[in-house]
Motif scaffolding. Structure first.
Motif, PDB file in Angstrom:
ATOM      1  N   SER A 111       0.846  -1.196   0.000  1.00  0.00           N
ATOM      2  CA  SER A 111       0.000   0.000   0.000  1.00  0.00           C
ATOM      3  C   SER A 111       0.878   1.241   0.000  1.00  0.00           C
ATOM      4  O   SER A 111       1.917   1.285   0.665  1.00  0.00           O
ATOM      5  CB  SER A 111      -0.916   0.009   1.225  1.00  0.00           C
ATOM      6  OG  SER A 111      -1.758   1.154   1.210  1.00  0.00           O
ATOM      7  N   VAL A 112       0.431   2.238  -0.766  1.00  0.00           N
ATOM      8  CA  VAL A 112       1.083   3.542  -0.772  1.00  0.00           C
ATOM      9  C   VAL A 112       0.171   4.514  -0.029  1.00  0.00           C
ATOM     10  O   VAL A 112      -1.006   4.649  -0.364  1.00  0.00           O
ATOM     11  CB  VAL A 112       1.329   4.053  -2.202  1.00  0.00           C
ATOM     12  CG1 VAL A 112       1.954   5.447  -2.160  1.00  0.00           C
ATOM     13  CG2 VAL A 112       2.237   3.109  -2.946  1.00  0.00           C
ATOM     14  N   SER A 113       0.692   5.161   0.978  1.00  0.00           N
ATOM     15  CA  SER A 113      -0.077   6.140   1.746  1.00  0.00           C
ATOM     16  C   SER A 113       0.572   7.515   1.617  1.00  0.00           C
ATOM     17  O   SER A 113       1.771   7.626   1.375  1.00  0.00           O
ATOM     18  CB  SER A 113      -0.162   5.739   3.221  1.00  0.00           C
ATOM     19  OG  SER A 113       1.130   5.676   3.795  1.00  0.00           O
ATOM     20  N   ALA A 114      -0.244   8.546   1.784  1.00  0.00           N
ATOM     21  CA  ALA A 114       0.264   9.913   1.690  1.00  0.00           C
ATOM     22  C   ALA A 114      -0.417  10.768   2.748  1.00  0.00           C
ATOM     23  O   ALA A 114      -1.593  10.560   3.065  1.00  0.00           O
ATOM     24  CB  ALA A 114       0.015  10.479   0.295  1.00  0.00           C
ATOM     25  N   ARG A 115       0.326  11.707   3.284  1.00  0.00           N
ATOM     26  CA  ARG A 115      -0.247  12.636   4.263  1.00  0.00           C
ATOM     27  C   ARG A 115       0.436  14.002   4.129  1.00  0.00           C
ATOM     28  O   ARG A 115       1.628  14.090   3.823  1.00  0.00           O
ATOM     29  CB  ARG A 115      -0.096  12.108   5.685  1.00  0.00           C
ATOM     30  CG  ARG A 115       1.337  11.976   6.178  1.00  0.00           C
ATOM     31  CD  ARG A 115       1.405  11.379   7.574  1.00  0.00           C
ATOM     32  NE  ARG A 115       2.754  11.356   8.119  1.00  0.00           N
ATOM     33  CZ  ARG A 115       3.622  10.372   7.916  1.00  0.00           C
ATOM     34  NH1 ARG A 115       3.263   9.324   7.179  1.00  0.00           N
ATOM     35  NH2 ARG A 115       4.828  10.431   8.443  1.00  0.00           N
ATOM     36  N   ILE A 116      -0.362  15.052   4.329  1.00  0.00           N
ATOM     37  CA  ILE A 116       0.141  16.417   4.299  1.00  0.00           C
ATOM     38  C   ILE A 116       0.002  16.991   5.701  1.00  0.00           C
ATOM     39  O   ILE A 116      -1.072  16.923   6.303  1.00  0.00           O
ATOM     40  CB  ILE A 116      -0.624  17.281   3.283  1.00  0.00           C
ATOM     41  CG1 ILE A 116      -0.437  16.726   1.864  1.00  0.00           C
ATOM     42  CG2 ILE A 116      -0.158  18.728   3.337  1.00  0.00           C
ATOM     43  CD1 ILE A 116      -1.251  17.440   0.804  1.00  0.00           C
ATOM     44  N   GLU A 117       1.099  17.536   6.229  1.00  0.00           N
ATOM     45  CA  GLU A 117       1.112  18.059   7.589  1.00  0.00           C
ATOM     46  C   GLU A 117       1.652  19.485   7.592  1.00  0.00           C
ATOM     47  O   GLU A 117       2.373  19.895   6.682  1.00  0.00           O
ATOM     48  CB  GLU A 117       1.980  17.183   8.497  1.00  0.00           C
ATOM     49  CG  GLU A 117       1.495  15.754   8.627  1.00  0.00           C
ATOM     50  CD  GLU A 117       2.498  14.861   9.333  1.00  0.00           C
ATOM     51  OE1 GLU A 117       2.253  14.493  10.491  1.00  0.00           O
ATOM     52  OE2 GLU A 117       3.539  14.576   8.715  1.00  0.00           O
ATOM     53  N   ASN A 118       1.294  20.212   8.636  1.00  0.00           N
ATOM     54  CA  ASN A 118       1.839  21.545   8.836  1.00  0.00           C
ATOM     55  C   ASN A 118       2.050  21.776  10.325  1.00  0.00           C
ATOM     56  O   ASN A 118       1.103  21.693  11.104  1.00  0.00           O
ATOM     57  CB  ASN A 118       0.893  22.610   8.266  1.00  0.00           C
ATOM     58  CG  ASN A 118       1.468  24.008   8.364  1.00  0.00           C
ATOM     59  OD1 ASN A 118       1.287  24.693   9.362  1.00  0.00           O
ATOM     60  ND2 ASN A 118       2.184  24.422   7.323  1.00  0.00           N
ATOM     61  N   GLN A 119       3.308  21.997  10.700  1.00  0.00           N
ATOM     62  CA  GLN A 119       3.649  22.221  12.104  1.00  0.00           C
ATOM     63  C   GLN A 119       3.137  21.087  13.007  1.00  0.00           C
ATOM     64  O   GLN A 119       2.630  21.321  14.100  1.00  0.00           O
ATOM     65  CB  GLN A 119       3.084  23.569  12.578  1.00  0.00           C
ATOM     66  CG  GLN A 119       3.511  24.757  11.748  1.00  0.00           C
ATOM     67  CD  GLN A 119       5.013  25.023  11.813  1.00  0.00           C
ATOM     68  OE1 GLN A 119       5.642  24.819  12.843  1.00  0.00           O
ATOM     69  NE2 GLN A 119       5.584  25.473  10.708  1.00  0.00           N
ATOM     70  N   GLY A 120       3.230  19.851  12.520  1.00  0.00           N
ATOM     71  CA  GLY A 120       2.805  18.699  13.289  1.00  0.00           C
ATOM     72  C   GLY A 120       1.325  18.406  13.237  1.00  0.00           C
ATOM     73  O   GLY A 120       0.862  17.403  13.793  1.00  0.00           O
ATOM     74  N   GLN A 121       0.541  19.240  12.568  1.00  0.00           N
ATOM     75  CA  GLN A 121      -0.902  19.025  12.461  1.00  0.00           C
ATOM     76  C   GLN A 121      -1.231  18.367  11.133  1.00  0.00           C
ATOM     77  O   GLN A 121      -0.797  18.825  10.072  1.00  0.00           O
ATOM     78  CB  GLN A 121      -1.654  20.351  12.583  1.00  0.00           C
ATOM     79  CG  GLN A 121      -3.175  20.202  12.462  1.00  0.00           C
ATOM     80  CD  GLN A 121      -3.905  21.532  12.524  1.00  0.00           C
ATOM     81  OE1 GLN A 121      -3.277  22.586  12.643  1.00  0.00           O
ATOM     82  NE2 GLN A 121      -5.212  21.504  12.448  1.00  0.00           N
TER      83      GLN A 121
END
Length: 268
Positions: A111-121
């Motif tokens: 599985s390929v997963s992706a996530r976008i974060e900003n300042q740990g959020q």
């Protein structure tokens, strides 16, 4: 040309002679063979990550894309490749994952997963199973769509809130007339409705500890909801602590077992 052939012959001859010379001489030849082997086994998975809404990301947002083996149940996924990049501009974002071909086994699931974060959020994340070795690639690119994460609602306060009863002993209540509820005042007083009768009294609270003092109630007899009233009364009397998660209140006994749940309700 003759000189080049001679040099090539000498290089091969030296590695051949190294077989007789011992481990110290073999080291250089082994490193050359290993390096050549690694180059042959490396592969690249090209991914494009996008999201559907038109929101602009805040500065310093980052994108992490991960390829993992998810074949084993109840075991943490084995990360095969991971890449994190700084984001600038609008999607799609291209991320290349480099991995060893030998780590991909035919019968395993990936599985390929992706996530976008900003300042740990966490702002966006993939919510579907994405197997690049089973799904179709478009122009040799695997496309992933991430979904915006709903902002967590802040916890409402225990006091000055109308708490509508949702469940008692883990079962949704069956309201035939008026719904049970409870309200807590900042001065330590409480009142509400049990299902047939109104009640009033006081309570003590200390951090997450909560205890109702003996409550007084009206003494009506109802043809309906008397069983609900009994269950509600028992839940209040057994309460020893509470938790609030967003807009839900849970009353718990001394062991932390849920007695009843309530929803914060607002009136226009």
């Amino acid at each position: 040309m003759a000189l080049q052939k001679a040099l090539a012959f000498n290089k091969v001859s030296l590695c051949g002679l190294a077989l007789l010379a011992g481990p110290l001489v073999l080291t250089g030849c082994d490193q050359q063979a290993t390096s050549h082997s690694e180059q042959q086994t490396m592969a690249t998975l090209k991914t494009h990550v996008t999201y559907l809404d038109r929101s602009m990301l805040p500065p310093d947002s980052i994108l992490t894309v991960q390829l993992a083996d998810v074949s084993k149940m109840d075991v943490a996924a084995e990360v095969i490749s991971e890449q994190t990049i700084d984001l600038n501009g609008a999607p799609p974002y291209q991320v290349n994952l480099h991995y060893e071909s030998a780590k991909i086994v035919d019968r395993h699931r990936y599985s390929v997963s992706a996530r976008i974060e900003n300042q740990g959020q966490l702002l966006y994340t993939s919510t579907t199973h994405n197997n690049p070795f089973a799904d179709e690639l478009i122009d040799d690119v695997y496309k992933i769509t991430v979904t915006k994460v709903a902002a967590k609602q802040p916890d409402v306060t225990l006091t000055n809130t109308y708490w509508k009863t949702l469940t008692i002993d883990g079962e949704a209540i069956n309201v035939k007339s008026k719904e049970p509820f409870v309200q807590f005042q900042e001065d330590g007083s409480t009142h509400g409705f049990l299902g047939c009768n109104n009640f009033m009294g006081s309570y003590e609270v200390n951090q997450q500890r909560l205890k109702f003092k003996p409550l007084a109630s009206t003494q009506k007899m109802c043809s309906e909801q008397m069983e609900l009233e009994g269950a509600m009364s028992t839940a209040l009397s057994d309460t020893a602590q509470f938790t609030i998660n967003g807009e839900q209140l849970t009353l718990q006994d001394e062991q932390g077992n849920a007695l009843a749940t309530f929803a914060a309700t607002y009136f226009n």
